[in-house]
Design a protein around this motif. Structure first.
Motif, PDB file in Angstrom:
ATOM      1  N   LEU A   1       0.339   0.215  -2.913  1.00 37.74           N
ATOM      2  CA  LEU A   1       1.536  -0.523  -2.490  1.00 37.74           C
ATOM      3  C   LEU A   1       2.093  -1.319  -3.659  1.00 37.74           C
ATOM      4  N   CYS A   2       3.316  -0.959  -4.069  1.00 38.89           N
ATOM      5  CA  CYS A   2       3.984  -1.563  -5.236  1.00 38.89           C
ATOM      6  C   CYS A   2       5.442  -1.893  -4.940  1.00 38.89           C
ATOM      7  N   SER A   3       5.779  -2.081  -3.675  1.00 36.87           N
ATOM      8  CA  SER A   3       7.198  -2.123  -3.313  1.00 36.87           C
ATOM      9  C   SER A   3       7.808  -3.516  -3.319  1.00 36.87           C
ATOM     10  N   SER A   4       7.162  -4.479  -3.924  1.00 36.83           N
ATOM     11  CA  SER A   4       7.553  -5.886  -4.025  1.00 36.83           C
ATOM     12  C   SER A   4       6.886  -6.670  -2.907  1.00 36.83           C
ATOM     13  N   THR A   5       6.687  -7.956  -3.158  1.00 37.11           N
ATOM     14  CA  THR A   5       5.871  -8.795  -2.285  1.00 37.11           C
ATOM     15  C   THR A   5       6.260  -8.693  -0.818  1.00 37.11           C
ATOM     16  N   ILE A   6       7.507  -8.951  -0.491  1.00 33.64           N
ATOM     17  CA  ILE A   6       7.912  -9.035   0.918  1.00 33.64           C
ATOM     18  C   ILE A   6       7.947  -7.660   1.572  1.00 33.64           C
ATOM     19  N   GLN A   7       8.390  -6.648   0.850  1.00 32.89           N
ATOM     20  CA  GLN A   7       8.388  -5.298   1.420  1.00 32.89           C
ATOM     21  C   GLN A   7       6.964  -4.819   1.689  1.00 32.89           C
ATOM     22  N   THR A   8       6.033  -5.155   0.796  1.00 29.91           N
ATOM     23  CA  THR A   8       4.640  -4.774   1.021  1.00 29.91           C
ATOM     24  C   THR A   8       4.070  -5.484   2.242  1.00 29.91           C
ATOM     25  N   ILE A   9       4.377  -6.772   2.390  1.00 29.12           N
ATOM     26  CA  ILE A   9       3.914  -7.505   3.574  1.00 29.12           C
ATOM     27  C   ILE A   9       4.502  -6.893   4.835  1.00 29.12           C
ATOM     28  N   ARG A  10       5.787  -6.583   4.808  1.00 27.66           N
ATOM     29  CA  ARG A  10       6.442  -5.958   5.973  1.00 27.66           C
ATOM     30  C   ARG A  10       5.770  -4.644   6.335  1.00 27.66           C
ATOM     31  N   PHE A  11       5.462  -3.825   5.321  1.00 32.35           N
ATOM     32  CA  PHE A  11       4.798  -2.534   5.528  1.00 32.35           C
ATOM     33  C   PHE A  11       3.422  -2.735   6.154  1.00 32.35           C
ATOM     34  N   LEU A  12       2.645  -3.689   5.641  1.00 35.51           N
ATOM     35  CA  LEU A  12       1.304  -3.937   6.164  1.00 35.51           C
ATOM     36  C   LEU A  12       1.348  -4.494   7.579  1.00 35.51           C
ATOM     37  N   LEU A  13       2.282  -5.406   7.848  1.00 38.11           N
ATOM     38  CA  LEU A  13       2.420  -5.945   9.205  1.00 38.11           C
ATOM     39  C   LEU A  13       2.790  -4.841  10.194  1.00 38.11           C
ATOM     40  N   SER A  14       3.644  -3.911   9.778  1.00 35.47           N
ATOM     41  CA  SER A  14       4.019  -2.782  10.642  1.00 35.47           C
ATOM     42  C   SER A  14       2.838  -1.858  10.902  1.00 35.47           C
ATOM     43  N   SER A  15       1.848  -1.897   9.987  1.00 34.56           N
ATOM     44  CA  SER A  15       0.671  -1.035  10.104  1.00 34.56           C
ATOM     45  C   SER A  15      -0.489  -1.720  10.813  1.00 34.56           C
ATOM     46  N   GLU A  16      -0.403  -3.045  11.016  1.00 30.71           N
ATOM     47  CA  GLU A  16      -1.516  -3.818  11.555  1.00 30.71           C
ATOM     48  C   GLU A  16      -1.688  -3.589  13.050  1.00 30.71           C
ATOM     49  N   GLU A  17      -2.909  -3.794  13.515  1.00 27.88           N
ATOM     50  CA  GLU A  17      -3.232  -3.517  14.916  1.00 27.88           C
ATOM     51  C   GLU A  17      -2.420  -4.360  15.893  1.00 27.88           C
ATOM     52  N   LYS A  18      -1.956  -5.549  15.486  1.00 27.92           N
ATOM     53  CA  LYS A  18      -1.141  -6.383  16.367  1.00 27.92           C
ATOM     54  C   LYS A  18       0.189  -5.714  16.695  1.00 27.92           C
ATOM     55  N   ASN A  19       0.685  -4.910  15.768  1.00 23.49           N
ATOM     56  CA  ASN A  19       1.994  -4.285  15.928  1.00 23.49           C
ATOM     57  C   ASN A  19       1.920  -2.769  16.004  1.00 23.49           C
ATOM     58  N   ASN A  20       0.725  -2.229  15.964  1.00 21.40           N
ATOM     59  CA  ASN A  20       0.586  -0.782  15.921  1.00 21.40           C
ATOM     60  C   ASN A  20      -0.787  -0.418  16.493  1.00 21.40           C
ATOM     61  N   CYS A  21      -0.823   0.238  17.626  1.00 25.17           N
ATOM     62  CA  CYS A  21      -2.105   0.598  18.228  1.00 25.17           C
ATOM     63  C   CYS A  21      -2.906   1.466  17.247  1.00 25.17           C
ATOM     64  N   ASN A  22      -4.196   1.237  17.187  1.00 21.93           N
ATOM     65  CA  ASN A  22      -5.085   1.911  16.235  1.00 21.93           C
ATOM     66  C   ASN A  22      -4.695   1.633  14.784  1.00 21.93           C
ATOM     67  N   GLY A  23      -4.134   0.449  14.573  1.00 23.63           N
ATOM     68  CA  GLY A  23      -3.662   0.104  13.240  1.00 23.63           C
ATOM     69  C   GLY A  23      -4.698  -0.636  12.415  1.00 23.63           C
ATOM     70  N   LEU A  24      -4.233  -1.212  11.300  1.00 22.57           N
ATOM     71  CA  LEU A  24      -5.087  -1.915  10.354  1.00 22.57           C
ATOM     72  C   LEU A  24      -5.782  -3.107  10.987  1.00 22.57           C
ATOM     73  N   ILE A  25      -6.999  -3.360  10.537  1.00 18.32           N
ATOM     74  CA  ILE A  25      -7.731  -4.552  10.945  1.00 18.32           C
ATOM     75  C   ILE A  25      -7.750  -5.518   9.759  1.00 18.32           C
ATOM     76  N   ASP A  26      -7.278  -6.736   9.983  1.00 19.65           N
ATOM     77  CA  ASP A  26      -7.293  -7.767   8.953  1.00 19.65           C
ATOM     78  C   ASP A  26      -8.303  -8.832   9.363  1.00 19.65           C
ATOM     79  N   PRO A  27      -9.517  -8.806   8.802  1.00 21.20           N
ATOM     80  CA  PRO A  27     -10.547  -9.760   9.225  1.00 21.20           C
ATOM     81  C   PRO A  27     -10.142 -11.220   9.023  1.00 21.20           C
ATOM     82  N   SER A  28      -9.298 -11.487   8.034  1.00 19.95           N
ATOM     83  CA  SER A  28      -8.915 -12.872   7.749  1.00 19.95           C
ATOM     84  C   SER A  28      -7.875 -13.411   8.719  1.00 19.95           C
TER      85      SER A  28
END
Length: 583
Positions: A313-340
């Motif tokens: 991921l090299c798409s700039s700070t905010i775009q990368t965060i947006r991409f990860l949030l869209s991939s996270e389990e809170k917003n995407n079933c079977n998505g990323l797990i963020d332990p923190s």
């Protein structure tokens, strides 16, 4: 409306250029191997790199040198050099049309907008985001192959060991998992490759690098520096970075297209898929690794899936965060797990302040700077660092960038004829704060992708730092025999006061976050997965074949211009990933 129509008419007659209103105005023939759709891809790639700017170019070059095939996905189109650079007066007409039509709203507040082709600044209408009504954020996006590297100021400053070590203090809450020695060799290799200018100044607050020499001060800067060193004993150094791009037929060396990405493609392992938005990750069934990336074609809105063993991921700070949030389990079933549970928190940007001034001209001295244009290396730097923080009751460091007689207006519009015009811009460190956050808005863009909501405010620590920076800047200008003046008093232009009085760049208070375009944080590195989003090699804790290497991975903002360090972090992480990839 009448003035707007006049400008459009002038534009059409002067520029003979239809690509302001034509969706398909971008180059169809290019020296880069660029795909227009995923269907053109003949075989799978080992690595997918999202973003083609400074970090995307470095990731591509690192992979290409190792013989690894990689696909670079860029949300914007590919421009020809003439389209990207533009020309005057056409660029000025585009700016005025964009401002008066409302296409450009935040971008005109930044000086870079007025020296570059405005087509390189993404308009907010087509690239929306939201923020709280009382906490504006000025997000500058560069959606084209080369990204924001095409408008980068080109200053290359290293972070020092004290910048990494300072994060251990309790005020920071987040710590760097790496030290200066972990990046030192990468800094040196990148500087030698880019051939940057600078001077070895032997300063504790700013490590020296590998330079090809320094760019000379203007005569006004030389006299100014003598006064500052003698009266204030402050470090006054040649700025470090790139010279001006004088050859408009070539991509500037400070851009990825003129350096890292160019070399990566020459090596034959890198290809580009342009005009596609990376929406989110698809994980494998065990949710321990990423299988692919969902991308959206900007021309027709169609979605495709690109599989890869490694995703960077090299798409700039905010775009990368947006991409990860869209991939996270809170917003995407079977998505990323963020332990923190902290993804998106602790967004930072440098806090800044600016003053313009004039200095008298000694008519007995020669003028040797007729062609010395303002650039990353064609300027000066006063690196204050962290020395003053404790005595002034704030935490962090700051530096002051400046230039005199680098963008001198014609005598016709100068109010004071026997003077030269200068500026000083202070930019300071902002501490991580879990209340400064990027989340997904309930609103979506034209492709039904949730847009980012950005909420960040300056705190008391930053307010104290700005007061100190203003005090120091005024002391420097006075000690250099300068006269601080608003721009409208320096320039003798009708209605200048009414226009420039509204400019946030010259107000006493600091401009809103985002103004300085140095945003970092949101997915920080760390040694503890309960407190960080990625590990010390930039791998997502629960999905290690995804790397976060752009500004999103920073635990603190430090005070130096961040791009060189972003590139060094990228190179280090990619070299480790190649070892893992090859078993």
């Amino acid at each position: 409306l009448v003035f707007n129509q006049i400008f459009i008419t002038l534009y059409e007659k002067l520029c003979f250029n239809k690509y302001l209103t034509n969706k398909n105005h971008f180059s169809k023939s290019t020296r880069f191997k660029t795909f227009k759709s995923p269907e053109m891809i003949q075989s799978p790639y080992e690595v997918v790199i999202i973003g083609s700017g400074a970090t995307g170019g470095m990731a591509a070059l690192t992979m290409a040198k190792a013989g690894v095939r990689a696909l670079v996905i860029e949300r914007g189109p590919e421009l020809e050099i003439k389209q990207a650079v533009g020309s005057e007066p056409c660029n000025m007409i585009r700016r005025i049309i964009g401002v008066t039509s409302g296409k450009y709203q935040n971008q005109p507040q930044h000086p870079g907008f007025w020296k570059s082709n405005p087509l390189l600044f993404a308009d907010k209408k087509s690239n929306p985001y939201t923020y709280p009504p009382k906490a504006p954020f000025m997000w500058t996006q560069g959606n084209q192959v080369g990204g924001r590297s095409l408008t980068w100021g080109g200053i290359t400053l290293r972070l020092g060991n004290q910048d990494f070590e300072a994060s251990k203090d309790k005020e920071y809450k987040l710590q760097w998992p790496i030290k200066y020695k972990d990046l030192e060799s990468h800094y040196s290799e990148i500087e030698r490759f880019l051939k940057v200018y600078g001077n070895k100044d032997n300063l504790s607050q700013l490590p020296d690098g590998e330079y090809i020499g320094n760019m000379p001060f203007t005569e006004s800067e030389r006299i100014f520096s003598q006064n500052i060193k003698r009266k204030l004993q402050l470090p006054f150094i040649h700025s470090r970075g790139f010279g001006p791009n004088k050859d408009k037929t070539k991509w500037p060396k400070y851009s990825s297209l003129g350096s890292t990405l160019k070399e990566a493609i020459r090596l034959g392992k890198i290809e580009i898929l342009s005009n596609h938005v990376a929406e989110k990750l698809v994980l494998n069934n065990d949710r321990k690794s990423a299988k692919s990336v969902i991308i959206v074609n900007q021309e027709n809105g169609e979605r495709s899936e690109i599989e890869s063993k490694l995703i960077i991921l090299c798409s700039s700070t905010i775009q990368t965060i947006r991409f990860l949030l869209s991939s996270e389990e809170k917003n995407n079933c079977n998505g990323l797990i963020d332990p923190s549970q902290s993804l998106g928190m602790n967004l930072m940007d440098h806090i800044s302040t600016c003053r313009f001034f004039t200095v008298p001209v000694d008519n007995n001295l020669p003028e040797n700077n007729k062609n010395e244009l303002l650039s990353g290396a064609g300027s000066f730097f006063i690196p204050i660092g962290r020395d003053r923080s404790n005595q002034n009751k704030f935490v962090g460091g700051y530096g002051i960038w400046g230039g005199i007689d680098r963008f001198e207006p014609p005598d016709l519009v100068k109010r004071f004829k026997k003077t030269k015009m200068g500026f000083l811009i202070g930019h300071g460190e902002v501490l991580p704060n879990d209340k400064n956050i990027v989340t997904l808005s309930k609103k979506t863009d034209q492709y039904d992708i949730s847009i980012p909501h950005i909420s960040i405010v300056w705190r008391e620590n930053e307010t104290r730092m700005v007061k100190e920076m203003n005090k120091t800047i005024e002391l420097i200008i006075n000690s250099g025999n300068g006269n601080i003046l608003p721009v409208h008093e320096i320039l003798n232009i009708p209605f200048a006061k009414q226009i420039l009085d509204k400019s946030i760049a010259i107000q006493n208070q600091a401009p809103p976050p985002g103004y300085y375009i140095h945003e970092v944080g949101g997915a920080p590195m760390g040694n503890n997965k309960e407190k960080s989003v990625v590990d010390n090699w930039n791998r997502l804790w629960e999905c290690p074949n995804v790397l976060v290497v752009d500004g999103a991975c920073w635990p603190t903002s430090s005070w130096q211009s961040p791009t060189l360090t972003m590139m060094a972090i990228t190179k280090r992480a990619c070299e480790k990933a190649i070892i893992d990839l090859k078993g």
